[in-house]
Design a protein around this motif. Structure first.
Motif, short mmCIF file in Angstrom:
data_model
loop_
_atom_site.label_atom_id
_atom_site.label_comp_id
_atom_site.label_asym_id
_atom_site.label_seq_id
_atom_site.Cartn_x
_atom_site.Cartn_y
_atom_site.Cartn_z
N GLU A 90 -0.77 15.76 -13.57
CA GLU A 90 -0.64 14.30 -13.60
C GLU A 90 -1.94 13.67 -14.11
OE1 GLU A 90 2.09 12.67 -12.96
OE2 GLU A 90 3.28 14.35 -12.15
N GLN A 91 -1.78 12.51 -14.72
CA GLN A 91 -2.93 11.73 -15.16
C GLN A 91 -3.12 10.54 -14.21
OE1 GLN A 91 -5.05 12.57 -17.72
NE2 GLN A 91 -3.81 14.45 -17.68
N PRO A 92 -4.37 10.21 -13.88
CA PRO A 92 -4.59 9.04 -13.02
C PRO A 92 -4.12 7.76 -13.69
CG PRO A 92 -6.67 9.86 -13.90
CD PRO A 92 -5.63 10.86 -14.27
N GLN A 93 -3.62 6.85 -12.90
CA GLN A 93 -3.22 5.52 -13.37
C GLN A 93 -3.98 4.51 -12.51
OE1 GLN A 93 1.13 5.21 -13.43
NE2 GLN A 93 1.27 7.42 -13.84
N LEU A 94 -5.11 4.09 -13.03
CA LEU A 94 -6.05 3.29 -12.26
C LEU A 94 -6.06 1.85 -12.75
CD1 LEU A 94 -9.05 5.80 -12.15
CD2 LEU A 94 -7.04 5.71 -10.66
N THR A 95 -6.16 0.95 -11.80
CA THR A 95 -6.32 -0.46 -12.12
C THR A 95 -7.10 -1.11 -10.99
OG1 THR A 95 -5.16 -2.47 -12.83
CG2 THR A 95 -4.20 -1.25 -11.00
N LEU A 127 -0.71 6.58 -4.78
CA LEU A 127 -0.13 7.92 -4.68
C LEU A 127 -1.22 8.92 -5.02
CD1 LEU A 127 2.40 9.73 -4.29
CD2 LEU A 127 2.66 9.64 -6.79
N PHE A 128 -1.50 9.83 -4.09
CA PHE A 128 -2.46 10.89 -4.35
C PHE A 128 -1.72 12.04 -5.02
CE2 PHE A 128 -4.55 14.88 -3.08
CZ PHE A 128 -5.77 14.68 -3.72
N ALA A 129 -2.04 12.27 -6.30
CA ALA A 129 -1.38 13.30 -7.10
C ALA A 129 -2.37 14.40 -7.46
CB ALA A 129 -0.78 12.67 -8.36
N LEU A 131 2.22 17.00 -3.61
CA LEU A 131 2.71 15.86 -4.38
C LEU A 131 4.23 15.79 -4.35
CD1 LEU A 131 2.33 13.48 -6.32
CD2 LEU A 131 2.26 15.15 -8.20
N LYS A 132 4.76 14.66 -3.92
CA LYS A 132 6.20 14.45 -3.84
C LYS A 132 6.56 13.12 -4.49
CE LYS A 132 7.04 18.11 -1.14
NZ LYS A 132 5.66 18.65 -1.10
N TRP A 133 7.20 13.19 -5.66
CA TRP A 133 7.63 11.97 -6.36
C TRP A 133 8.95 11.43 -5.81
CZ3 TRP A 133 4.95 8.86 -9.44
CH2 TRP A 133 3.81 9.36 -10.10
#
Length: 299
Positions: A25-30, A263-265, A271-273
């Motif tokens: 997974e790639q981080p999605q930060l804002t 979400l900690f991936a 990891l559970k989507w």
């Protein structure tokens, strides 16, 4: 040696370092504005969990593991069938405890593992599988000996760094976790510090075993928010960031409470989507992180 100290030593003696497994997974930060408190899940988020989560009804039967746990707890076996039959008793006791709590109106029950092992060991003694009756200390020791073999845990590699950064930012810190009595003991034993010295607010440590209810039950989260609002009446739900590894057990209920969510991936074990669940298939966390320290970039 006091019981808590003994149990902590057993966690230290029987635990080995674990590394997170890559998720791809790639981080999605804002940037998230207005965050005053960061609340964490424990298993699979703050700590690596060998099976990805905690669940007293989630393990696979392993007769030798149970025999090893009995030996570790200094409970003498008197019948070679103790491992196999002990597991059968354990599974039935857990099922009965869950059904009993469900009958009281709690949809997601969390039995107290001490009561479970009391009933299991009493039944094993009655059937002649172990040589003597057991005490409340024995029940706690058995719970720890079994858990540390069934679900090994270890702190996430940037745990201390992250907590230090959050303390320096004067963030309020808490935990909402599916848990048992040994969860805070394991945390402090393996992290090397007590929870309050790491910055956690004692009043915001929300353990499922204390309420007989667990995630993803919304009432469990509502009870946390009630405690939090009493302690910090100026804070609104959107001032809280909840960090967890499971879209259903963590992100969904926290979102329902009005919290911001992360979400900690960072570990493939945990990891559970939950993309096949109607509650989460269209739900998006506010941020996705692959290391705990990325939280600091967003608040």
């Amino acid at each position: 040696m006091k019981q808590k100290t003994l149990l902590a030593e057993r966690f230290k003696e029987l635990s080995n370092p674990l590394q997170p497994e890559p998720t791809g997974e790639q981080p999605q930060l804002t940037k998230l504005t207005g965050i005053k408190a960061v609340i964490f899940d424990f298993y699979g988020t703050l700590f690596i969990s060998g099976v990805g989560d905690i669940g007293i009804d989630d393990g696979n039967s392993d007769s030798q593991l149970l025999l090893d746990a009995l030996d570790g707890a200094d409970i003498e076996v008197s019948d070679p069938k103790a491992g196999k039959r002990g597991y059968e008793i354990y599974n039935k006791v857990v099922t009965d405890e869950i059904q009993e709590i469900k009958a009281s109106g709690i949809p997601y029950p969390e039995p107290d593992i001490r009561k479970v092992w009391r009933n299991v060991l009493n039944q094993m003694y009655a059937e002649g599988l172990i040589r003597s009756s057991t005490s409340s200390d024995d029940h706690e020791r058995m719970a720890v000996e079994f858990e540390v073999r069934m679900n090994p845990v270890w702190p996430m590699e940037d745990l201390h760094e992250t907590l230090e950064i959050l303390r320096n930012k004067e963030m309020i810190l808490g935990i909402i976790s599916n848990s048992q009595f040994y969860t805070p003991i394991a945390f402090e034993a393996l992290a090397g510090h007590n929870l309050t010295s790491l910055g956690f607010d004692q009043d915001l440590l929300h353990w499922s075993f204390e309420e007989s209810r667990k995630k993803p039950g919304l009432q469990f989260y509502e009870n946390f928010m009630e405690k939090a609002s009493k302690k910090y009446p100026a804070l609104q739900p959107e001032n809280y960031l909840y960090v967890g590894n499971d879209m259903l057990k963590d992100v969904y209920p926290a979102h329902e409470m009005g919290m911001k969510t992360a979400l900690f991936a960072g570990d493939n074990r945990s990891l559970k989507w939950r993309k096949d669940d109607s509650r989460t298939k269209n739900l998006k966390p506010d941020i996705v992180i692959t290391t705990l320290s990325q939280i600091a970039e967003c608040i």
